[in-house]
Motif scaffolding. Structure first.
Motif, PDB file in Angstrom:
ATOM      1  N   ALA A  69      -1.851  18.840 -51.114  1.00 43.73           N
ATOM      2  CA  ALA A  69      -1.228  17.515 -50.784  1.00 43.73           C
ATOM      3  C   ALA A  69      -0.247  17.487 -49.624  1.00 43.73           C
ATOM      4  O   ALA A  69       0.144  16.169 -49.005  1.00 43.73           O
ATOM      5  CB  ALA A  69      -0.715  17.459 -52.302  1.00 43.73           C
ATOM      6  N   GLN A  70       0.356  18.617 -49.338  1.00 40.00           N
ATOM      7  CA  GLN A  70       1.112  19.081 -48.224  1.00 40.00           C
ATOM      8  C   GLN A  70       0.667  18.652 -47.256  1.00 40.00           C
ATOM      9  O   GLN A  70       1.020  17.530 -46.430  1.00 40.00           O
ATOM     10  CB  GLN A  70       1.901  19.994 -48.213  1.00 40.00           C
ATOM     11  CG  GLN A  70       3.037  20.153 -49.317  1.00 40.00           C
ATOM     12  CD  GLN A  70       4.113  21.252 -49.165  1.00 40.00           C
ATOM     13  OE1 GLN A  70       4.112  21.784 -48.435  1.00 40.00           O
ATOM     14  NE2 GLN A  70       4.061  22.373 -50.490  1.00 40.00           N
ATOM     15  N   ILE A  71      -0.624  18.915 -46.619  1.00 40.52           N
ATOM     16  CA  ILE A  71      -0.945  18.244 -45.508  1.00 40.52           C
ATOM     17  C   ILE A  71      -1.606  17.259 -45.538  1.00 40.52           C
ATOM     18  O   ILE A  71      -1.619  17.108 -43.772  1.00 40.52           O
ATOM     19  CB  ILE A  71      -2.599  19.647 -45.638  1.00 40.52           C
ATOM     20  CG1 ILE A  71      -2.039  20.973 -45.612  1.00 40.52           C
ATOM     21  CG2 ILE A  71      -3.136  18.762 -44.154  1.00 40.52           C
ATOM     22  CD1 ILE A  71      -3.454  21.984 -45.680  1.00 40.52           C
ATOM     23  N   THR A  72      -2.202  16.491 -46.450  1.00 36.66           N
ATOM     24  CA  THR A  72      -2.331  15.118 -46.460  1.00 36.66           C
ATOM     25  C   THR A  72      -0.918  14.253 -46.293  1.00 36.66           C
ATOM     26  O   THR A  72      -1.382  13.770 -45.245  1.00 36.66           O
ATOM     27  CB  THR A  72      -2.672  14.737 -47.656  1.00 36.66           C
ATOM     28  OG1 THR A  72      -3.614  15.508 -47.973  1.00 36.66           O
ATOM     29  CG2 THR A  72      -2.909  12.773 -47.626  1.00 36.66           C
ATOM     30  N   ALA A  73      -0.274  14.518 -46.558  1.00 34.63           N
ATOM     31  CA  ALA A  73       1.956  14.006 -46.575  1.00 34.63           C
ATOM     32  C   ALA A  73       1.919  14.399 -45.002  1.00 34.63           C
ATOM     33  O   ALA A  73       1.844  13.053 -44.129  1.00 34.63           O
ATOM     34  CB  ALA A  73       2.479  14.637 -47.206  1.00 34.63           C
ATOM     35  N   ALA A  74       1.231  15.737 -44.286  1.00 34.47           N
ATOM     36  CA  ALA A  74       1.917  15.785 -42.765  1.00 34.47           C
ATOM     37  C   ALA A  74       0.960  14.409 -41.787  1.00 34.47           C
ATOM     38  O   ALA A  74       1.685  14.344 -41.017  1.00 34.47           O
ATOM     39  CB  ALA A  74       1.081  17.487 -42.646  1.00 34.47           C
ATOM     40  N   PHE A  75      -0.280  14.654 -42.012  1.00 35.87           N
ATOM     41  CA  PHE A  75      -1.556  13.581 -41.142  1.00 35.87           C
ATOM     42  C   PHE A  75      -0.726  12.157 -41.311  1.00 35.87           C
ATOM     43  O   PHE A  75      -0.927  11.635 -40.528  1.00 35.87           O
ATOM     44  CB  PHE A  75      -2.820  13.766 -41.444  1.00 35.87           C
ATOM     45  CG  PHE A  75      -3.300  15.419 -40.784  1.00 35.87           C
ATOM     46  CD1 PHE A  75      -3.488  15.163 -39.828  1.00 35.87           C
ATOM     47  CD2 PHE A  75      -3.075  16.295 -42.114  1.00 35.87           C
ATOM     48  CE1 PHE A  75      -3.609  15.939 -39.001  1.00 35.87           C
ATOM     49  CE2 PHE A  75      -3.374  17.660 -40.384  1.00 35.87           C
ATOM     50  CZ  PHE A  75      -3.699  17.225 -39.869  1.00 35.87           C
ATOM     51  N   GLU A  76      -0.615  11.835 -42.589  1.00 38.49           N
ATOM     52  CA  GLU A  76       0.358  10.470 -43.269  1.00 38.49           C
ATOM     53  C   GLU A  76       1.233  10.189 -42.246  1.00 38.49           C
ATOM     54  O   GLU A  76       1.233   8.945 -41.508  1.00 38.49           O
ATOM     55  CB  GLU A  76      -0.161  10.289 -44.131  1.00 38.49           C
ATOM     56  CG  GLU A  76      -1.211  10.233 -45.641  1.00 38.49           C
ATOM     57  CD  GLU A  76      -0.709   9.201 -47.009  1.00 38.49           C
ATOM     58  OE1 GLU A  76       0.862  10.520 -46.954  1.00 38.49           O
ATOM     59  OE2 GLU A  76      -1.411   9.492 -47.820  1.00 38.49           O
ATOM     60  N   ALA A  77       1.920  11.177 -41.564  1.00 37.38           N
ATOM     61  CA  ALA A  77       3.266  11.319 -41.359  1.00 37.38           C
ATOM     62  C   ALA A  77       3.150  11.054 -39.945  1.00 37.38           C
ATOM     63  O   ALA A  77       3.166  10.155 -38.833  1.00 37.38           O
ATOM     64  CB  ALA A  77       4.747  12.043 -41.877  1.00 37.38           C
ATOM     65  N   ALA A  78       1.754  11.317 -39.357  1.00 38.01           N
ATOM     66  CA  ALA A  78       1.132  11.488 -37.686  1.00 38.01           C
ATOM     67  C   ALA A  78       0.550  10.093 -37.346  1.00 38.01           C
ATOM     68  O   ALA A  78       1.124   9.079 -37.155  1.00 38.01           O
ATOM     69  CB  ALA A  78       0.844  12.282 -37.831  1.00 38.01           C
ATOM     70  N   ALA A  79       0.224   9.632 -39.054  1.00 38.43           N
ATOM     71  CA  ALA A  79      -0.387   8.045 -39.039  1.00 38.43           C
ATOM     72  C   ALA A  79       0.480   6.798 -38.474  1.00 38.43           C
ATOM     73  O   ALA A  79       0.290   6.310 -37.960  1.00 38.43           O
ATOM     74  CB  ALA A  79      -1.224   8.351 -39.839  1.00 38.43           C
ATOM     75  N   LEU A  80       1.084   6.639 -39.647  1.00 40.78           N
ATOM     76  CA  LEU A  80       2.247   6.178 -39.308  1.00 40.78           C
ATOM     77  C   LEU A  80       3.568   6.306 -38.504  1.00 40.78           C
ATOM     78  O   LEU A  80       3.941   5.380 -38.380  1.00 40.78           O
ATOM     79  CB  LEU A  80       3.885   5.932 -41.187  1.00 40.78           C
ATOM     80  CG  LEU A  80       2.730   6.031 -41.754  1.00 40.78           C
ATOM     81  CD1 LEU A  80       3.447   6.805 -43.901  1.00 40.78           C
ATOM     82  CD2 LEU A  80       2.917   4.836 -42.109  1.00 40.78           C
ATOM     83  N   ALA A  81       4.111   7.778 -38.037  1.00 39.29           N
ATOM     84  CA  ALA A  81       4.848   7.738 -36.157  1.00 39.29           C
ATOM     85  C   ALA A  81       3.463   7.558 -35.202  1.00 39.29           C
ATOM     86  O   ALA A  81       4.941   6.114 -34.118  1.00 39.29           O
ATOM     87  CB  ALA A  81       5.141   9.425 -36.299  1.00 39.29           C
ATOM     88  N   PHE A  82       2.883   7.652 -35.516  1.00 44.26           N
ATOM     89  CA  PHE A  82       1.965   7.843 -34.164  1.00 44.26           C
ATOM     90  C   PHE A  82       0.839   6.917 -34.369  1.00 44.26           C
ATOM     91  O   PHE A  82      -0.110   6.960 -32.833  1.00 44.26           O
ATOM     92  CB  PHE A  82       1.765   9.406 -33.076  1.00 44.26           C
ATOM     93  CG  PHE A  82       3.160   9.389 -32.955  1.00 44.26           C
ATOM     94  CD1 PHE A  82       3.974   9.382 -32.780  1.00 44.26           C
ATOM     95  CD2 PHE A  82       3.469  11.044 -34.131  1.00 44.26           C
ATOM     96  CE1 PHE A  82       5.809  10.078 -32.465  1.00 44.26           C
ATOM     97  CE2 PHE A  82       4.053  11.169 -33.514  1.00 44.26           C
ATOM     98  CZ  PHE A  82       5.721  11.217 -33.016  1.00 44.26           C
TER      99      PHE A  82
END
Length: 677
Positions: A479-492
């Motif tokens: 779940a935390q890995i998914t959240a990290a990649f979602e953060a990457a998608a929203l940021a960049f």
């Protein structure tokens, strides 16, 4: 610093700091004054004006172009006419004082030819709303009387400067003008008066729109197109982001930016948004960043994600065909080659706006400009109807030879420009060095670390403005890995390059190694790398841009040493993941490689966390001498530092090795027993 210059910079910074006055890198300001000519010792009149590509909010003295006024005022005598007005840009070089400072912009003529000591040219939303209204000229008279004069649309250049100069001379009572389809210009006898006049025009236009404008000029809300709840909205945005980035990057890889600003969401919820979006933007600063129009998804907010992706792909094909037809309609033998037919702005009802550019700043600014355009449409529609400049005029500016020359002057991109990297364990040691190097090479970087505070601190310390973010992630938690990649998608917009660096080590003999020791190290490095690579591959495949996955393995994956069975076994696991994933992901253009460091003592979180003391005890040396001890057992007799690992990752993920996958690079200063066979 010259007092006139100081006043100009102070005024420019104040005006540029408020987005109601102008947007990033939009508009220009100037001042005229007298100084001493260092050659003749005589007084000389000069023009100081914001140079090409600068930003008012952050303008400093080196960003000013400096020209002699006597030579500027002589230019109309050699002006060959509007059909050849572009030739006058080269004439500015003959007007420079000394080295001349920054390159003069296309608006230099406006500032030099207008008979006023101080001139501001700005792009406020309220002013452009009047400038793009169908009856803008009449509105200008109604709103301002004779204090502000209407100037019909003309492409920025020497003739526009002559037009404004003539209008000011013919209207001595005026404080400025509205430039049709474009923005405003104001002037004053002093810097303070010029700034006050600019702000007066902006304020009066804003007040008029507020008092006389229709409350809901974008029409009623369309059922099903309302903004989704925030959590659902952002989750959906993250799911769509890699697919939309694939569309925006069909011609050239782009970095993305996501915005769910209330104004964007309201615009997309209203009935008139398809008509208005199709009209495109008007102000040259806007459409040069956003292209002439956005791609707009025509499905309700709660449509299944799979349906949204499929429809976006259909709309993208149509968008590209329309853009290529637009280019064909107006291009001639002298037109620069088409610069790409993909959208720079993608609008998704209920979710928000995705904007794209060659780097994060460009992508973010493109979104800010389209938000300005929405505000402009709202203002124009509230008191009239939105009537942007003709498509042919947009093309003349978008493919202007002077704009092409400006693009050609841009510095060569760095090796990782436009790429998005996520590095685990990046708040210290090898991970931090890798993230720092990738950022220095132009990549956007996600600092992922178990310690969220240190991750944020590391991201802030990279000095890359908004091109680095820090996220907290336990790589054993999907779940935390998914959240990290979602953060990457929203940021960049997604991710292109992932480095599996998170790790730890417990040095114990076999009989002292507990099941807990074994499980912890395998969970973090074997399972964690697997989960991170799996999440990365999903995004990379959706983006259709290829990508890089790098494992920071170890010399220990090859070479057997005492008292570290769990660590060495898990490093061997990582090393074989490289081979397995290289074989599996190659068809998607995803390269998977590894580096095998050894004895990276200085700056290492693992060594500082007790591993150093344990290894020093094994080898019978003082802990502070461990790095030197390791160096002496290498062929090169050199200590290995985190920066050496970062160098290897930078090279592995560069274009120079774009045909290499499944490779492990030793970064150990030469350990013969660990040579790859």
């Amino acid at each position: 610093m010259n007092e006139t210059v100081q006043e100009l910079l102070t005024r420019s910074n104040r005006l540029g700091a408020d987005k109601e006055n102008t947007n990033y890198a939009g508009g220009n300001t100037s001042a005229k004054g007298t100084t001493t000519d260092p050659v003749t010792g005589e007084p000389v009149e000069l023009l100081w004006v914001k140079g090409s590509g600068g930003d008012l909010g952050t303008l400093t003295e080196p960003g000013l172009a400096v020209l002699r006024l006597d030579r500027m005022r002589a230019l109309p005598k050699v002006y060959p006419g509007v059909e050849r007005e572009d030739e006058m840009v080269a004439a500015f070089d003959y007007c420079l004082h000394g080295k001349g400072g920054a390159a003069p912009s296309i608006d230099t003529a406006m500032h030099g030819l207008v008979d006023a000591p101080h001139v501001d040219h700005l792009h406020p939303d309220s002013g452009i709303a009047i400038a793009t209204a169908a009856d803008g000229e009449e509105l200008t008279r109604t709103i301002f009387g004779d204090r502000v004069v209407w100037v019909p649309w003309r492409r920025p250049g020497f003739q526009l400067g002559l037009d404004i100069a003539a209008i000011k001379n013919e209207n001595p009572q005026s404080i400025g003008c509205i430039l049709g389809g474009h923005g405003i210009t104001a002037w004053g006898a002093t810097s303070a008066e010029c700034e006050a006049n600019s702000l007066e025009i902006i304020r009066i236009a804003k007040d008029y729109l507020a008092e006389h404008g229709e409350a809901e000029p974008f029409g009623p809300v369309q059922p099903g197109y309302e903004a989704l709840p925030e959590a659902e909205r952002r989750s959906r945005a993250a799911a769509l982001a890699p697919h939309i980035r694939a569309l925006a990057s069909a011609d050239k890889p782009m970095v993305g930016h996501f915005s769910d600003d209330d104004a964007v969401l309201d615009f997309l919820a209203r009935a008139e948004h398809p008509r208005l979006a199709a009209l495109g933007t008007s102000c040259p600063d806007h459409f040069l960043r956003t292209k002439i129009k956005p791609l707009v998804l025509d499905l309700p907010a709660d449509a299944p994600v799979e349906d949204a992706i499929a429809r976006l792909q259909e709309l993208h094909e149509q968008y590209r065909a329309d853009y290529q037809a637009y280019y064909a309609r107006y291009a001639d033998q002298d037109t620069p080659a088409i610069r790409g037919a993909d959208p720079a702005i993608v609008l998704v009802p209920g979710v928000g706006m995705f904007s794209y550019g060659a780097n994060k700043q460009t992508a973010r600014v493109a979104g800010e400009f389209y938000l300005n355009a929405i505000n402009v449409m709202r203002g124009a529609e509230s008191v009239s109807s939105y009537a942007p400049i003709d498509e042919s005029e947009k093309f003349r500016i978008e493919y202007w030879a002077l704009e092409e020359a400006k693009l050609q002057r841009l510095p060569k991109p760095r090796s990782h420009a436009g790429r998005i990297a996520l590095v685990t364990g990046a708040a210290s040691g090898i991970g931090k060095a890798i993230a720092t190097r990738l950022a220095a090479e132009g990549a956007c970087v996600v600092i992922a670390d178990l310690d969220q505070a240190k991750a944020a601190e590391t991201a802030a310390g990279l000095g890359t403005s908004d091109a680095a973010i820090g996220v907290g992630v336990d790589v054993t938690d999907p779940a935390q890995i998914t959240a990290a990649f979602e953060a990457a998608a929203l940021a960049f917009g997604g991710v292109d390059l992932v480095v599996n660096n998170a790790g730890l080590s417990i040095s114990k003999p076999l009989l002292d190694t507990t099941e807990k020791d074994w499980d912890l190290q395998h969970d973090v490095m074997a399972k964690g790398s697997f989960l991170v690579s799996q999440a990365a591959a999903r995004i990379m495949i959706a983006q259709q841009l290829g990508g890089d996955i790098v494992y920071v393995s170890s010399k220990n994956s090859i070479f057997a040493g005492p008292n570290n069975v769990a660590y060495s076994a898990v490093k061997a696991d990582q090393a074989h993941q490289v081979r397995l994933l290289a074989a599996e992901l190659g068809e998607h253009g995803i390269r998977v490689n590894g580096i095998n460091p050894d004895a990276v003592v200085r700056g290492s979180g693992i060594f500082a966390g007790g591993w150093g003391a344990q290894r020093a005890k094994v080898y019978g040396v003082a802990e502070e001498d461990l790095g030197a001890f390791y160096a002496q057992r290498t062929l090169l007799k050199r200590e290995v530092l985190p920066e050496h690992c970062a160098n290897a990752v930078a090279v592995l993920t560069s274009a120079e090795l774009d045909h290499t996958t499944g490779l492990h690079i030793p970064v150990d200063a030469g350990v013969a027993a660990a040579f790859l066979r």
